[in-house]
Design a protein around this motif. Structure first.
Motif, PDB file in Angstrom:
ATOM      1  N   MET A   1      38.978  70.954  18.367  1.00 54.96           N
ATOM      2  CA  MET A   1      38.743  70.109  19.938  1.00 54.96           C
ATOM      3  C   MET A   1      40.219  70.637  21.260  1.00 54.96           C
ATOM      4  O   MET A   1      40.964  70.776  20.403  1.00 54.96           O
ATOM      5  CB  MET A   1      38.871  68.718  19.631  1.00 54.96           C
ATOM      6  CG  MET A   1      38.090  67.266  19.258  1.00 54.96           C
ATOM      7  SD  MET A   1      36.405  68.311  20.112  1.00 54.96           S
ATOM      8  CE  MET A   1      35.532  67.402  19.125  1.00 54.96           C
ATOM      9  N   ALA A   2      39.605  70.551  22.357  1.00 55.77           N
ATOM     10  CA  ALA A   2      41.082  71.276  23.368  1.00 55.77           C
ATOM     11  C   ALA A   2      40.765  69.467  24.166  1.00 55.77           C
ATOM     12  O   ALA A   2      39.676  69.938  24.384  1.00 55.77           O
ATOM     13  CB  ALA A   2      40.812  72.514  23.838  1.00 55.77           C
ATOM     14  N   HIS A   3      41.785  70.413  25.347  1.00 47.75           N
ATOM     15  CA  HIS A   3      42.094  69.128  26.791  1.00 47.75           C
ATOM     16  C   HIS A   3      42.163  69.893  27.504  1.00 47.75           C
ATOM     17  O   HIS A   3      43.209  71.337  27.723  1.00 47.75           O
ATOM     18  CB  HIS A   3      43.439  68.420  26.000  1.00 47.75           C
ATOM     19  CG  HIS A   3      42.739  66.979  25.021  1.00 47.75           C
ATOM     20  ND1 HIS A   3      41.707  66.138  24.782  1.00 47.75           N
ATOM     21  CD2 HIS A   3      42.762  67.753  24.108  1.00 47.75           C
ATOM     22  CE1 HIS A   3      41.628  65.693  23.758  1.00 47.75           C
ATOM     23  NE2 HIS A   3      42.951  66.562  22.879  1.00 47.75           N
ATOM     24  N   VAL A   4      41.387  69.885  28.218  1.00 52.11           N
ATOM     25  CA  VAL A   4      42.042  70.417  29.915  1.00 52.11           C
ATOM     26  C   VAL A   4      43.222  69.249  30.864  1.00 52.11           C
ATOM     27  O   VAL A   4      42.582  67.201  30.310  1.00 52.11           O
ATOM     28  CB  VAL A   4      41.050  70.726  31.056  1.00 52.11           C
ATOM     29  CG1 VAL A   4      42.037  71.131  32.446  1.00 52.11           C
ATOM     30  CG2 VAL A   4      40.248  71.635  30.458  1.00 52.11           C
ATOM     31  N   TYR A   5      44.076  68.826  30.873  1.00 49.53           N
ATOM     32  CA  TYR A   5      45.463  68.044  31.758  1.00 49.53           C
ATOM     33  C   TYR A   5      45.195  68.164  33.333  1.00 49.53           C
ATOM     34  O   TYR A   5      45.699  69.380  33.227  1.00 49.53           O
ATOM     35  CB  TYR A   5      45.969  67.283  30.384  1.00 49.53           C
ATOM     36  CG  TYR A   5      46.622  68.866  30.217  1.00 49.53           C
ATOM     37  CD1 TYR A   5      48.347  68.682  31.437  1.00 49.53           C
ATOM     38  CD2 TYR A   5      46.648  69.392  29.011  1.00 49.53           C
ATOM     39  CE1 TYR A   5      48.613  69.577  30.441  1.00 49.53           C
ATOM     40  CE2 TYR A   5      47.566  70.686  29.403  1.00 49.53           C
ATOM     41  CZ  TYR A   5      48.384  70.542  29.774  1.00 49.53           C
ATOM     42  OH  TYR A   5      49.586  71.597  29.532  1.00 49.53           O
ATOM     43  N   ILE A   6      45.855  67.179  33.932  1.00 52.00           N
ATOM     44  CA  ILE A   6      46.392  66.954  34.720  1.00 52.00           C
ATOM     45  C   ILE A   6      47.192  66.284  34.961  1.00 52.00           C
ATOM     46  O   ILE A   6      47.738  65.379  34.827  1.00 52.00           O
ATOM     47  CB  ILE A   6      45.609  67.129  36.015  1.00 52.00           C
ATOM     48  CG1 ILE A   6      44.274  68.197  36.086  1.00 52.00           C
ATOM     49  CG2 ILE A   6      46.395  66.877  37.636  1.00 52.00           C
ATOM     50  CD1 ILE A   6      43.368  66.839  36.984  1.00 52.00           C
ATOM     51  N   LEU A   7      48.606  66.843  34.930  1.00 50.90           N
ATOM     52  CA  LEU A   7      49.664  66.667  35.478  1.00 50.90           C
ATOM     53  C   LEU A   7      50.034  65.569  36.870  1.00 50.90           C
ATOM     54  O   LEU A   7      49.822  66.766  37.560  1.00 50.90           O
ATOM     55  CB  LEU A   7      50.945  67.168  34.709  1.00 50.90           C
ATOM     56  CG  LEU A   7      50.884  67.087  33.108  1.00 50.90           C
ATOM     57  CD1 LEU A   7      52.192  67.809  32.545  1.00 50.90           C
ATOM     58  CD2 LEU A   7      50.852  66.004  32.243  1.00 50.90           C
ATOM     59  N   GLU A   8      51.226  65.019  37.355  1.00 47.99           N
ATOM     60  CA  GLU A   8      51.509  65.063  38.423  1.00 47.99           C
ATOM     61  C   GLU A   8      52.914  64.920  38.242  1.00 47.99           C
ATOM     62  O   GLU A   8      53.480  64.375  37.497  1.00 47.99           O
ATOM     63  CB  GLU A   8      51.043  63.755  39.004  1.00 47.99           C
ATOM     64  CG  GLU A   8      51.628  63.336  40.560  1.00 47.99           C
ATOM     65  CD  GLU A   8      51.327  61.606  41.569  1.00 47.99           C
ATOM     66  OE1 GLU A   8      51.923  61.972  42.533  1.00 47.99           O
ATOM     67  OE2 GLU A   8      51.007  61.326  40.385  1.00 47.99           O
ATOM     68  N   CYS A   9      53.826  66.217  39.126  1.00 49.05           N
ATOM     69  CA  CYS A   9      55.239  65.969  39.396  1.00 49.05           C
ATOM     70  C   CYS A   9      55.624  65.631  40.137  1.00 49.05           C
ATOM     71  O   CYS A   9      55.193  64.804  40.796  1.00 49.05           O
ATOM     72  CB  CYS A   9      55.557  67.646  39.320  1.00 49.05           C
ATOM     73  SG  CYS A   9      54.200  68.700  38.322  1.00 49.05           S
ATOM     74  N   SER A  10      57.280  65.225  39.336  1.00 44.94           N
ATOM     75  CA  SER A  10      58.154  64.409  40.468  1.00 44.94           C
ATOM     76  C   SER A  10      57.569  64.635  41.851  1.00 44.94           C
ATOM     77  O   SER A  10      57.783  63.852  43.023  1.00 44.94           O
ATOM     78  CB  SER A  10      59.647  64.794  40.487  1.00 44.94           C
ATOM     79  OG  SER A  10      59.381  65.469  40.208  1.00 44.94           O
ATOM     80  N   ASP A  11      57.701  65.768  42.312  1.00 46.76           N
ATOM     81  CA  ASP A  11      57.566  66.505  44.139  1.00 46.76           C
ATOM     82  C   ASP A  11      55.865  66.079  44.115  1.00 46.76           C
ATOM     83  O   ASP A  11      55.410  66.355  45.566  1.00 46.76           O
ATOM     84  CB  ASP A  11      57.424  67.368  44.162  1.00 46.76           C
ATOM     85  CG  ASP A  11      56.770  68.160  43.090  1.00 46.76           C
ATOM     86  OD1 ASP A  11      56.002  68.630  42.477  1.00 46.76           O
ATOM     87  OD2 ASP A  11      56.667  69.712  43.082  1.00 46.76           O
ATOM     88  N   GLY A  12      54.833  65.479  43.415  1.00 47.84           N
ATOM     89  CA  GLY A  12      53.470  65.170  43.935  1.00 47.84           C
ATOM     90  C   GLY A  12      52.701  66.085  43.747  1.00 47.84           C
ATOM     91  O   GLY A  12      51.879  66.015  44.155  1.00 47.84           O
ATOM     92  N   SER A  13      53.059  67.205  43.716  1.00 41.84           N
ATOM     93  CA  SER A  13      51.865  68.605  43.247  1.00 41.84           C
ATOM     94  C   SER A  13      51.434  68.213  41.655  1.00 41.84           C
ATOM     95  O   SER A  13      51.939  67.597  41.036  1.00 41.84           O
ATOM     96  CB  SER A  13      53.077  69.801  43.022  1.00 41.84           C
ATOM     97  OG  SER A  13      53.602  69.900  41.985  1.00 41.84           O
ATOM     98  N   LEU A  14      50.202  69.274  41.449  1.00 39.98           N
ATOM     99  CA  LEU A  14      49.241  68.853  40.535  1.00 39.98           C
ATOM    100  C   LEU A  14      49.397  69.646  39.289  1.00 39.98           C
ATOM    101  O   LEU A  14      48.939  71.537  40.179  1.00 39.98           O
ATOM    102  CB  LEU A  14      47.574  68.201  41.191  1.00 39.98           C
ATOM    103  CG  LEU A  14      47.756  66.900  41.840  1.00 39.98           C
ATOM    104  CD1 LEU A  14      46.844  66.944  42.098  1.00 39.98           C
ATOM    105  CD2 LEU A  14      47.944  65.531  40.881  1.00 39.98           C
ATOM    106  N   TYR A  15      49.231  70.152  37.947  1.00 41.15           N
ATOM    107  CA  TYR A  15      49.886  70.354  37.602  1.00 41.15           C
ATOM    108  C   TYR A  15      48.329  70.372  36.782  1.00 41.15           C
ATOM    109  O   TYR A  15      48.202  70.115  35.575  1.00 41.15           O
ATOM    110  CB  TYR A  15      51.021  70.296  36.820  1.00 41.15           C
ATOM    111  CG  TYR A  15      51.432  71.817  35.453  1.00 41.15           C
ATOM    112  CD1 TYR A  15      51.572  73.267  36.031  1.00 41.15           C
ATOM    113  CD2 TYR A  15      50.526  71.832  34.412  1.00 41.15           C
ATOM    114  CE1 TYR A  15      51.059  73.720  35.294  1.00 41.15           C
ATOM    115  CE2 TYR A  15      50.498  72.418  33.445  1.00 41.15           C
ATOM    116  CZ  TYR A  15      51.199  73.933  33.437  1.00 41.15           C
ATOM    117  OH  TYR A  15      51.054  74.996  32.497  1.00 41.15           O
TER     118      TYR A  15
END
Length: 93
Positions: A1-15
């Motif tokens: 299995m593998a995952h794609v993820y989105i993080l929200e950074c402290s500056d509001g940007s999305l990784y």
């Protein structure tokens, strides 16, 4: 299995990232060893994840989402999948 993820950074940007070991990868991001991008934008918060059966499919989707606009990424995070086609960037922009 593998995952794609989105993080929200402290500056509001999305990784956007992908991994076979989600919890380990999230911990790496939390302590500043996940990526150069997130290291400078701590803390980060997991906003979205999706599990894929194959690593290749996860990697391909990660690359696709990385090219999306912020509005389109937010629609994905919020589960507004029907809005995604309308938010697609035109080929001329």
């Amino acid at each position: 299995m593998a995952h794609v993820y989105i993080l929200e950074c402290s500056d509001g940007s999305l990784y956007v990232g992908s991994t076979r070991h989600l919890e380990l990868r999230l911990e790496q991001h939390r302590v500043g060893r996940g990526s150069a991008y997130t290291k400078c934008r701590l803390p980060v918060r997991l906003r979205w994840t999706y599990e894929f059966e194959h690593v290749g499919a996860a990697f391909a989707f990660e690359k696709q989402v990385q090219n999306w606009s912020r509005a389109k990424r937010i629609a994905l995070i919020e589960g507004r999948l029907a809005d995604l086609p309308a938010l697609a960037r035109s080929k001329s922009s």
